[in-house]
Write an enzyme that holds these catalytic residues in place. Structure first.
Site, PDB file in Angstrom:
ATOM      1  N   LYS A  94       0.750  -1.606   0.419  1.00  0.00           N
ATOM      2  CA  LYS A  94       0.078   0.045   0.243  1.00  0.00           C
ATOM      3  C   LYS A  94       0.635   1.303  -0.261  1.00  0.00           C
ATOM      4  O   LYS A  94       1.537   1.341   1.098  1.00  0.00           O
ATOM      5  CB  LYS A  94      -0.677   0.094   1.321  1.00  0.00           C
ATOM      6  CG  LYS A  94      -1.860  -0.330   1.132  1.00  0.00           C
ATOM      7  CD  LYS A  94      -2.757  -0.547   2.635  1.00  0.00           C
ATOM      8  CE  LYS A  94      -4.493  -0.880   2.160  1.00  0.00           C
ATOM      9  NZ  LYS A  94      -4.720  -0.225   3.268  1.00  0.00           N
TER      10      LYS A  94
HETATM   11  C1  E4P Z   1      -8.404  -0.418   3.527  1.00  0.00           C
HETATM   12  O1  E4P Z   1      -7.527  -0.838   2.987  1.00  0.00           O
HETATM   13  C2  E4P Z   1      -8.177   0.454   4.625  1.00  0.00           C
HETATM   14  O2  E4P Z   1      -7.025  -0.663   5.138  1.00  0.00           O
HETATM   15  C3  E4P Z   1      -9.416   0.633   5.867  1.00  0.00           C
HETATM   16  O3  E4P Z   1     -10.453   0.805   4.780  1.00  0.00           O
HETATM   17  C4  E4P Z   1      -9.240   2.013   5.929  1.00  0.00           C
HETATM   18  O4  E4P Z   1      -9.774   2.474   6.782  1.00  0.00           O
HETATM   19  P1  E4P Z   1     -10.525   2.217   8.441  1.00  0.00           P
HETATM   20  O5  E4P Z   1      -8.496   2.024   9.179  1.00  0.00           O
HETATM   21  O6  E4P Z   1     -10.427   3.431   8.645  1.00  0.00           O
HETATM   22  O7  E4P Z   1     -11.143   1.201   9.021  1.00  0.00           O
END
Ligand code: E4P
Length: 228
Positions: A94
């Protein structure tokens, strides 16, 4: 539509895979923190679990792992991504959807390291993921809707743009930060490839008051009927 689990907790991943057949995992620094484990320990545990389950390879079971979010420049992003990618062939790295992040993702994809362009909040950012050939693009839904936006058109716009330019299916759209079953449905209607959310939201998606009422009605009938 594929369902990914948004979690770095091994017990949740194991349960969601065996109970529901989830198709992959996404993590982020917040999920790693919530796992209570050091970063490297948490991702090594997930990598070991994937291997133990016979799911080796991102094609079978992708696991998104985010680089240190403090890194702002493409060169150190690439360095950090290479180190994480070397841990498991399941890892998609990511990278934030900034200018430097897109430069880094483009280089990583060129050397065969799969990427997930994350923290996407506009179709304009999502187009860059398609152009870099990233494996995934992660438009965040819940964060926008928590601030009063209705994301249905936003998701549809990304899907339409991807279809217009041949990105659809190549760069898979993961609707992220999903908070409700309704948002899962919105993503499915719009044609998103994947949703990622926590275990509780998937469990909420089984629930319906009429289902409970129906079970009660049938229980009453059952209880007033002889078996033989
Ligand atoms: C997606 O890949 C992210 O990890 C995630 O959905 C981010 O959101 P959150 O940490 O607020 O749940």
């Amino acid at each position: 539509m594929k369902y990914f689990l948004d979690s770095a907790k091994l017990d949740e991943i194991d349960y969601a895979y065996h109970a529901f057949g989830i198709d992959g995992v996404t993590t982020n620094p917040r999920h790693i923190m919530l796992s209570g484990k050091p970063f490297l320990t948490a991702i090594h545990l997930i990598a070991d679990w994937v291997e133990k389950e016979g799911l080796t390879g991102w094609e079978k079971f992708p696991v998104s792992v985010e680089i240190d979010p403090h890194i702002e420049q493409a060169d150190p992003m690439v360095e950090a991504a290479r180190k994480i990618a070397a841990i498991s062939p399941n890892f998609a790295i990511k990278i934030p959807a900034t200018e430097q992040g897109v430069i880094a993702a483009r280089r990583l994809e060129a050397e065969g390291i799969r990427t997930n362009l994350t923290l996407v909040f506009s179709p304009a950012q999502a187009i860059w993921a398609g152009k870099t050939g990233s494996l995934f693009v992660s438009p965040f839904i819940g964060w926008k809707e928590a601030n009063g936006e209705d994301c249905r058109q936003y998701i549809k716009d990304i899907v339409d743009i991807y279809k217009n330019y041949g990105f659809y299916g190549k760069t898979q759209i993961i609707c992220a930060a999903i908070r409700t079953p309704k948002q899962i449905v919105d993503c499915a209607v719009a044609g998103a490839d994947i949703v990622t959310t926590g275990l509780a939201v998937y469990q909420d998606s089984f629930k319906h008051a009429y289902t409970d009422q129906g079970i009660k009605t049938f229980c009453d009938a059952w209880d007033h009927t002889a078996l033989e």
